[in-house]
Design an enzyme around this catalytic site. Structure first.
Site, mmCIF file in Angstrom:
data_model
loop_
_atom_site.group_PDB
_atom_site.id
_atom_site.type_symbol
_atom_site.label_atom_id
_atom_site.label_comp_id
_atom_site.label_asym_id
_atom_site.label_seq_id
_atom_site.Cartn_x
_atom_site.Cartn_y
_atom_site.Cartn_z
ATOM 1 N N LYS A 1 15.117 -5.895 5.516
ATOM 2 C CA LYS A 1 15.445 -4.674 6.413
ATOM 3 C C LYS A 1 16.543 -5.150 6.830
ATOM 4 O O LYS A 1 16.901 -4.092 7.228
ATOM 5 C CB LYS A 1 14.699 -4.932 7.657
ATOM 6 C CG LYS A 1 12.726 -4.335 7.178
ATOM 7 C CD LYS A 1 11.347 -4.243 7.985
ATOM 8 C CE LYS A 1 10.242 -3.868 7.663
ATOM 9 N NZ LYS A 1 9.653 -3.839 8.864
ATOM 10 N N TYR B 1 -2.030 -5.528 8.847
ATOM 11 C CA TYR B 1 -3.325 -5.721 8.745
ATOM 12 C C TYR B 1 -3.826 -5.933 7.220
ATOM 13 O O TYR B 1 -3.165 -7.034 6.550
ATOM 14 C CB TYR B 1 -3.207 -4.272 8.319
ATOM 15 C CG TYR B 1 -2.029 -3.990 6.808
ATOM 16 C CD1 TYR B 1 -0.750 -4.001 7.575
ATOM 17 C CD2 TYR B 1 -2.407 -4.257 5.468
ATOM 18 C CE1 TYR B 1 0.344 -3.595 6.598
ATOM 19 C CE2 TYR B 1 -1.670 -3.651 4.968
ATOM 20 C CZ TYR B 1 -0.439 -3.642 5.269
ATOM 21 O OH TYR B 1 1.078 -3.962 3.719
ATOM 22 N N ALA C 1 9.639 -7.604 14.299
ATOM 23 C CA ALA C 1 8.729 -7.291 13.991
ATOM 24 C C ALA C 1 8.868 -6.476 16.062
ATOM 25 O O ALA C 1 8.748 -5.316 16.226
ATOM 26 C CB ALA C 1 7.347 -7.329 13.579
ATOM 27 N N ALA D 1 9.239 -12.281 19.890
ATOM 28 C CA ALA D 1 10.886 -12.313 19.421
ATOM 29 C C ALA D 1 11.574 -11.953 18.368
ATOM 30 O O ALA D 1 12.520 -12.519 17.710
ATOM 31 C CB ALA D 1 10.950 -12.830 20.537
ATOM 32 N N GLY D 2 10.512 -11.270 16.843
ATOM 33 C CA GLY D 2 11.916 -11.291 15.908
ATOM 34 C C GLY D 2 11.772 -10.179 15.640
ATOM 35 O O GLY D 2 11.827 -9.395 16.537
ATOM 36 N N LYS E 1 0.474 -0.958 -0.071
ATOM 37 C CA LYS E 1 -0.303 0.196 -0.142
ATOM 38 C C LYS E 1 0.758 1.142 0.137
ATOM 39 O O LYS E 1 0.162 2.489 -0.290
ATOM 40 C CB LYS E 1 -1.130 -0.276 1.046
ATOM 41 C CG LYS E 1 -1.881 -1.359 0.975
ATOM 42 C CD LYS E 1 -2.939 -0.640 2.600
ATOM 43 C CE LYS E 1 -3.565 -1.674 2.778
ATOM 44 N NZ LYS E 1 -4.861 -1.826 1.697
ATOM 45 N N SER E 2 2.671 1.188 -0.128
ATOM 46 C CA SER E 2 3.400 1.927 0.098
ATOM 47 C C SER E 2 3.047 3.578 -1.147
ATOM 48 O O SER E 2 3.154 4.793 -1.060
ATOM 49 C CB SER E 2 4.462 1.634 0.566
ATOM 50 O OG SER E 2 4.835 1.149 1.735
ATOM 51 N N ASN F 1 13.830 0.484 8.227
ATOM 52 C CA ASN F 1 13.048 0.410 6.932
ATOM 53 C C ASN F 1 12.772 1.154 5.995
ATOM 54 O O ASN F 1 11.959 2.518 4.894
ATOM 55 C CB ASN F 1 11.185 -0.015 7.543
ATOM 56 C CG ASN F 1 10.935 1.550 8.252
ATOM 57 O OD1 ASN F 1 11.892 2.592 8.337
ATOM 58 N ND2 ASN F 1 9.538 1.261 8.470
#
Ligand code: ATR
Length: 282
Positions: free
Chosen positions: A69, A230, A134, A131-132, A16-17, A90
């Protein structure tokens, strides 16, 4: 000449960026182009170089998403403290051969919580699931908001404990933060009997439709359950709703992290409410 930007990922088709940034650009009168570029799994650095070299106008920056990332972190020639804490980048800014790396994910989450959802993390008991990458990206920004506590729970408990320890150490070294809370690590079963005001799901379980073995008691009265994924109803959202929590997905975080990147690049902060409304079809 139009300044060029792009988001790099694999896959990138449903990003969606480009829509978000073109809405920001129209709103603020900025002359930019923004495209989505799929990079080969082993070809991220080459794709960035090709983007910088090609095109009609100067390449000014890029957003980076899964799975690049960490590679963007390594590619950056300089990094902000929040990117260092996240171990991931990012947002890249290109300037005369230098590549600056930042991470706006945590700021995006905090702004969504405080401005869009009326949930100030200060003084709240926070449970972070996962705990990754994200999870790692939001720990320091959450701690800096002075929560009452922050518990990191993960399927692999050892990873959660290691992450909590790492941030307890790095957080303790930050000036002015000595009195704040240190994060704890936990397993899912270890959460039995504990209650939280804000539960954030930073696991990727929702993407595969997996149910987290969460005790329903973790959701305190008037708890906000935040799903970072999302665009889909995940089992976590269902669990939280059934437990009486207020539930949201990560669309607001997506728009807010984009606004923060736009601000870094253009020096103007776009209004996010109309963009969020356009994206959620409201
Ligand atoms: P990301 O960068 O999106 O965080 P990641 O680094 O692969 O992706 O981390 C995924 C996270 O989701 C991890 O915390 C993982 O738990 P483990 O460390 O135990 O592997 C968690 N996760 C993924 N699928 C899960 C599931 N079905 N149940 C519970 N946790 C899950």
């Amino acid at each position: 000449m139009t300044d060029r930007y792009a988001v790099f990922g694999n896959p990138i088709g449903h990003s969606k960026s480009p829509r978000i940034h073109s809405l920001f650009a129209a709103q603020t009168g900025q002359d930019i182009s923004y495209q989505a570029i799929v990079a080969e799994r082993e070809g991220f650095a080459a794709a960035i170089s090709a983007f910088i070299a090609a095109g009609d106008g100067p390449a000014r920056g890029a957003n980076v998403t899964v799975p690049f990332k960490e590679e963007a972190f390594r590619l950056a020639t300089q990094r902000t403290p929040r990117a260092e804490a996240a171990g991931a980048v990012n947002t890249l800014t290109f300037d005369a051969g230098a590549i600056s790396g930042d991470n706006t994910d945590g700021a995006g989450l905090i702004r969504d919580l405080t401005h869009n959802l009326g949930c100030d993390p200060a003084g709240r008991r926070i449970l972070l699931l996962g705990a990754g990458g994200a999870a790692r990206g939001v720990i320091l920004p959450l701690l800096l908001e002075n929560p009452a506590e922050l518990v990191i729970a993960n399927r692999n408990e050892e990873t959660a404990a290691r992450l909590a320890l790492e941030f307890a150490d790095s957080f303790a070294r930050l000036p002015g933060c000595a009195l704040s809370v240190k994060p704890d690590g936990a397993s899912f079963p270890g959460l039995g009997g504990r209650q939280f005001d804000l539960v954030i799901n930073a696991t990727s379980a929702g993407l595969s439709g997996a149910v987290l073995p969460l005790p329903t008691s973790v959701f305190a009265a008037r708890c906000l359950a935040y799903e970072m994924v999302y665009g889909r109803a995940t089992p976590f959202m269902q669990q939280a709703r059934e437990a009486g929590a207020r539930v949201t997905d990560g669309l607001g975080m997506l728009v807010e992290q984009a606004a923060e990147a736009f601000f870094i690049w253009r020096g103007v902060r776009p209004h996010t409410a109309p963009v969020l409304a356009a994206l959620s079809g409201k």
